[in-house]
Design an enzyme around this catalytic site. Sequence first.
Site, short mmCIF file in Angstrom:
data_model
loop_
_atom_site.label_atom_id
_atom_site.label_comp_id
_atom_site.label_asym_id
_atom_site.label_seq_id
_atom_site.Cartn_x
_atom_site.Cartn_y
_atom_site.Cartn_z
N CYS B 99 25.94 34.09 23.86
CA CYS B 99 27.38 33.82 24.06
C CYS B 99 27.85 32.84 22.99
O CYS B 99 28.93 33.00 22.40
CB CYS B 99 27.64 33.21 25.43
N CYS B 102 29.17 33.73 19.22
CA CYS B 102 30.57 34.05 18.95
C CYS B 102 31.52 32.96 19.45
O CYS B 102 32.49 32.63 18.79
CB CYS B 102 30.97 35.36 19.63
N HIS B 103 31.24 32.44 20.66
CA HIS B 103 32.22 31.56 21.32
C HIS B 103 31.97 30.07 21.08
O HIS B 103 32.78 29.26 21.52
CB HIS B 103 32.23 31.84 22.82
N CYS B 137 31.22 41.86 26.84
CA CYS B 137 30.57 41.10 25.78
C CYS B 137 29.09 41.46 25.69
O CYS B 137 28.54 41.65 24.62
CB CYS B 137 30.69 39.60 26.03
N CYS B 200 45.02 41.82 55.34
CA CYS B 200 44.83 40.45 54.83
C CYS B 200 45.90 39.53 55.40
O CYS B 200 45.64 38.41 55.81
CB CYS B 200 44.93 40.42 53.31
N CYS B 203 45.94 37.46 58.95
CA CYS B 203 45.32 36.14 59.05
C CYS B 203 45.90 35.16 58.03
O CYS B 203 46.33 34.07 58.37
CB CYS B 203 43.80 36.23 58.81
N HIS B 204 45.88 35.56 56.77
CA HIS B 204 46.08 34.58 55.70
C HIS B 204 47.54 34.32 55.34
O HIS B 204 47.83 33.38 54.62
CB HIS B 204 45.27 35.00 54.47
N ARG B 241 33.75 38.07 48.85
CA ARG B 241 34.56 37.53 49.95
C ARG B 241 35.48 38.60 50.50
O ARG B 241 35.65 38.73 51.71
CB ARG B 241 35.36 36.31 49.46
N CYS B 245 35.52 39.99 54.37
CA CYS B 245 36.71 40.06 55.22
C CYS B 245 36.89 41.47 55.77
O CYS B 245 37.20 41.66 56.94
CB CYS B 245 37.97 39.67 54.43
#
Lengths: 150, 284, 108
Positions: B99, B102-103, B137, B200, B203-204, B241, B245
């Site tokens: 990585c 290049c970075h 990449c 979703c 609840c949220h 996650r 759910c």
Amino acid sequence: MELNRRQIMALAAGSAAFAATTSLSFPVLAANDAQDIINAFTGGAEAGEGALTLDAPEIAENGNTVPIEVTVDSPMSEDDYVEAVLIVADGNPNASVATFHFTPMSGEALASTRIRLAKTQDVIAVAKMSNGTFAMDRKTVKVTIGGCGG
Amino acid sequence: MPFKVLKNIALLSGAALALSGAAAADPDDNKLIIDGEEIATDAAAPEGSPFDRLYSGWRFRTSETQDLQADDFENPGFAAITLGEELWDTVEGSEGKSCASCHGDVSEGMKGVRANMPKWSEAAGKPQTLENHINTCRTDRMGADAWKWESEEMLAMTALVGLQSRGMPTSVQTDGPMQEWWEKGKDLYYTRVGQLDMACANCHEANFGKMIRADHLSQGQINGFPVYRLKWGGLGSIHRRFKGCMENVRAEPFKRGSDEFIALELYVASRGEGLSVETPSVRN
Amino acid sequence: MANVKPRVKVPKSANAGEVITIKTLISHPMESGQRRDKEGNLIPRQIINSFKCEFNGTPVFSCDIEPAVSSNPYFEFKARVPESGEFKFTWVDDDGSVYEETKKIEVK
């Protein structure tokens, strides 16, 4: 702020009716061998209170990672120090959790870690002093089951 | 497994009882300060938001869990940062590159990157998550094998890259070619699924701040991912996650990296527009 | 085990005789031996079973560890620093692997 009845039904599909019956389905776990382990550690000697403090949350947000800390009031000198602190949990499949070993080089008898608790239970700490005496403290930790596992 | 079924039923009934009796438990007023620097855990709601104010999931956790995130040493997610730093400098693949080739230094090369994910990719012709970018990449520039979405290596790298944007406000593109994906994500957010027939939003959006049994419902913001969950005992991705759910409402979950979850990630990220990156955060 | 990373936090310097705080964390799944895989078979226990800290070769603190310690075991404890020297930390895995880390400290 309460939900109205329709919202509750929508969320839980009326499953509240099952609550009474299913709660009976859980086996009550027999007490584990916490006391035997403590007896082996103390050799049956009486453990006093006060010198040892066990800190643990009253309610654990998740039983997988419960922070605990033990501190023992001791000068931690060459001839008067805490040798070890035993930690047991009386509701886990196995009662043993960890044993901390201190030396005068520890400077202070303090240690903290994170432990697993399978359900609501007592965590018990027993300290063994270099003079052969013992001190004990215990805390009940409520382990909740989240509404969502995920 | 019969025990599991019983447990689920008991869990559900518990949820109903808890919700019916619970008082409101709004986000707390604690401040997240790491190494003396405050990280904002709330933000003004963007235009069109269903919320009055945005709150990071951190504000819904107990003080013990909050404390774990307030110290980078005590934060167990940082074990993965150590691995990520090693991987950053590891040469792999046919092109003989790491990585860093290049970075350069990760703290410079990756600053701000996590704050704008997912991002439109002309080459791919669709939005790309951080995981997608990392694997592109690896396969196209390094000539190395792609990492699995939820592998230890991928989580370590998304955590390391995410950390370089910590404290920066999140913002994702939702117009232009992204609009179609955003709409798709929004549809998914409000579509009831599974045997419990929940979206979703149930609840949220409608019930955040309340207790669902012993669990304090958050706004479902994703600014802290990958997150160290106490339940998982390790880091996990946004898509893990989402999958969890969906399983909770007994729906057939989409796959990690699927177009559905990429669209949902874009939409949920847009709902948290302005919240600070907290990667790697700690939740219950 | 692959990818086990010890982390240790020790102050770089201290006054002679000062008691300092040491924090340690090692990345490890701490497989308890209680869990089952998708086929219902028990996943064998594999944990970090002991940890110790020494200063210039003298024991400071150690811990016997059971599966009830959480994944990525974290320990915080104290140490008295009589002189400049080196802390050595050792974790032992059930599979026989030993992970070590050292940190120098200077007495002002």
